[in-house]
Motif scaffolding. Sequence first.
Motif: not given
Length: 61
Positions: A31-35, A38-43
């Motif tokens: 991802s190169g970034q932290g979200y 969890k929902q934002k990472a899934e998006q």
Amino acid sequence: MSKATFELYEDKSGKWRWRLVHDNRNVVADSGQGYASKQKAEQGIESVKNNAADADVVVDD
């Protein structure tokens, strides 16, 4: 059948991240970034799946 799997995980600072891991355990992408959630990472994963399948390859000389 895919030879890679998306892994979703929470890092040490509490941010959500993803990585795409090949069956041989090599990390193909991350991802190169932290979200913040969890929902934002899934998006983020869905965005990569939807937008990168036909992406062009650009060679910078």
